[in-house]
Scaffold this active site. Structure first.
Site, PDB file in Angstrom:
ATOM      1  N   GLU A  47       0.880  -9.938   2.867  1.00 20.80           N
ATOM      2  CA  GLU A  47       1.827 -10.857   2.059  1.00 20.80           C
ATOM      3  C   GLU A  47       1.657 -12.160   2.190  1.00 20.80           C
ATOM      4  O   GLU A  47       1.237 -12.736   2.994  1.00 20.80           O
ATOM      5  CB  GLU A  47       3.334 -10.591   2.852  1.00 20.80           C
ATOM      6  CG  GLU A  47       3.726  -8.832   2.626  1.00 20.80           C
ATOM      7  CD  GLU A  47       4.553  -8.443   3.735  1.00 20.80           C
ATOM      8  OE1 GLU A  47       5.109  -7.434   3.872  1.00 20.80           O
ATOM      9  OE2 GLU A  47       5.037  -9.480   4.817  1.00 20.80           O
TER      10      GLU A  47
ATOM     11  N   GLU B 253      -3.072   0.613   0.617  1.00 20.03           N
ATOM     12  CA  GLU B 253      -3.956   1.177  -0.054  1.00 20.03           C
ATOM     13  C   GLU B 253      -4.707   0.795  -1.246  1.00 20.03           C
ATOM     14  O   GLU B 253      -5.896   1.214  -1.230  1.00 20.03           O
ATOM     15  CB  GLU B 253      -3.134   2.640  -0.957  1.00 20.03           C
ATOM     16  CG  GLU B 253      -2.325   3.599  -0.035  1.00 20.03           C
ATOM     17  CD  GLU B 253      -1.142   2.943   0.395  1.00 20.03           C
ATOM     18  OE1 GLU B 253      -0.145   3.917   0.674  1.00 20.03           O
ATOM     19  OE2 GLU B 253      -0.789   1.853   0.354  1.00 20.03           O
TER      20      GLU B 253
ATOM     21  N   CYS C 188       3.763   4.229  -1.224  1.00 19.97           N
ATOM     22  CA  CYS C 188       5.026   4.107  -2.203  1.00 19.97           C
ATOM     23  C   CYS C 188       4.677   4.585  -3.682  1.00 19.97           C
ATOM     24  O   CYS C 188       3.365   4.592  -3.860  1.00 19.97           O
ATOM     25  CB  CYS C 188       5.508   2.352  -2.150  1.00 19.97           C
ATOM     26  SG  CYS C 188       4.120   1.458  -2.843  1.00 19.97           S
TER      27      CYS C 188
ATOM     28  N   CYS D 160       1.523   2.510  -5.137  1.00 23.70           N
ATOM     29  CA  CYS D 160       0.077   2.911  -4.552  1.00 23.70           C
ATOM     30  C   CYS D 160      -0.240   4.252  -5.169  1.00 23.70           C
ATOM     31  O   CYS D 160      -1.535   4.684  -5.359  1.00 23.70           O
ATOM     32  CB  CYS D 160       0.157   3.047  -3.155  1.00 23.70           C
ATOM     33  SG  CYS D 160       0.111   1.259  -2.492  1.00 23.70           S
TER      34      CYS D 160
END
Length: 297
Positions: free
Chosen positions: A97, A110, A135, A138
């Protein structure tokens, strides 16, 4: 910016907490290879014999170490991934991030592992091992792979699940009549010009995957005496596409070079329907304090 020292501290803490011979062996080997988070097929085979385990069991044991590579100033949520290549090699990945930037600039674990493998020359991913359920972003990103139909997802609580079980009735490149997909060899020709760093950016742009926008894009970083590149990986759903600067920064981090100063950034793009220039300039300035040198080819 987190340093290599911080990474070493995290790994040392994990080794102490886990008290697991596999974790200790992986950490020792990482230190020996200057924290380059890729393991050869030979090294993987050696560990499998030594610890009497399968590739997936070994990768699951590696996840706490892979998660140490995460950069999470916003969420403080560490995700680690291991992509297993058809070569037998292991490629670590971790989420990253960036403060003061749109959250869309985030790198998912991923994506990190897949881009790591792609830049390292892997030809296909057979298994994705991750410490949290992928998620939707991904799942869609992995659906772009040339191995999507057979790709297996492995979690600490559930193994040997095909990607299609996580993404039923999926939308992907075949729906848009794309035959050569991510990890298939791409053949693009772009004219070289400029100095070595500029040429590296052009060459990596020519290897990018952009079948929808036709906007080839690559980044070259001058990291000490070394050049580290990153390239664009597009997605049929558009938003999960992976940008070239994130690709380059991810590869630098997973190569154990997060402490080595970046002195220049060059971006090369072909003229297409989209451009990643503005987003890349913003991240280069806020995260690295550098101006991005841009060329259109």
């Amino acid at each position: 910016m987190p340093t290599l020292f911080a990474l070493k501290e995290r790994i040392a803490q994990v080794v102490q907490e886990k008290n697991d011979p596999i974790v200790t062996a992986v950490a020792t080997t990482l230190a020996e290879q200057q924290y380059n988070a890729c393991f050869s097929a030979e090294q993987v085979k050696l560990w499998k014999r030594q610890f009497k385990c399968s590739s997936v069991e070994l990768a699951l044991a590696c996840l706490p170490i892979a998660a140490c590579y995460a950069l999470v100033p916003i969420s403080n949520f560490y995700v680690g991934a291991v992509a297993i290549g058809e070569s037998g090699r292991f490629y670590f990945g971790a989420n990253q991030e960036f403060n003061a930037q749109a959250i869309q600039q985030t790198v998912h674990a991923e994506q990190s592992a897949i881009s790591h493998a792609w830049l390292a020359g892997e030809t296909a991913i057979t298994d994705m091992v991750v410490n949290y359920t992928p998620c939707g972003h991904c799942r869609q990103f992995m659906n772009e792979l040339n191995s999507a139909k057979t790709l297996k997802i492995h979690l600490p609580h559930s193994q040997n699940n095909l990607l299609r079980q996580y993404l039923p009735d999926s939308f992907g490149p075949k729906d848009l009549n794309i035959e050569k997909v991510l990890f298939d060899q791409q053949t693009h020709s772009l004219p070289l010009r400029g100095d070595l760093l500029t040429q590296a950016a052009i060459q990596t742009a020519a290897q990018s995957y952009a079948p929808y926008s036709k906007s080839l894009s690559g980044i070259a970083l001058q990291v000490g005496e070394q050049i580290i590149c990153g390239r664009y990986a597009e997605n049929a759903a558009f938003n999960p596409s992976f940008l070239p600067l994130q690709s380059a920064l991810n590869y630098r981090r997973l190569s154990g070079k997060s402490d080595e100063r970046i002195s220049r950034i060059v971006m090369a793009e072909s003229k297409g329907t989209t451009s990643h220039r503005q987003m890349s300039e913003a991240l280069a300035e806020s995260f690295l304090g550098l101006n991005l040198e841009y060329i259109e080819v």
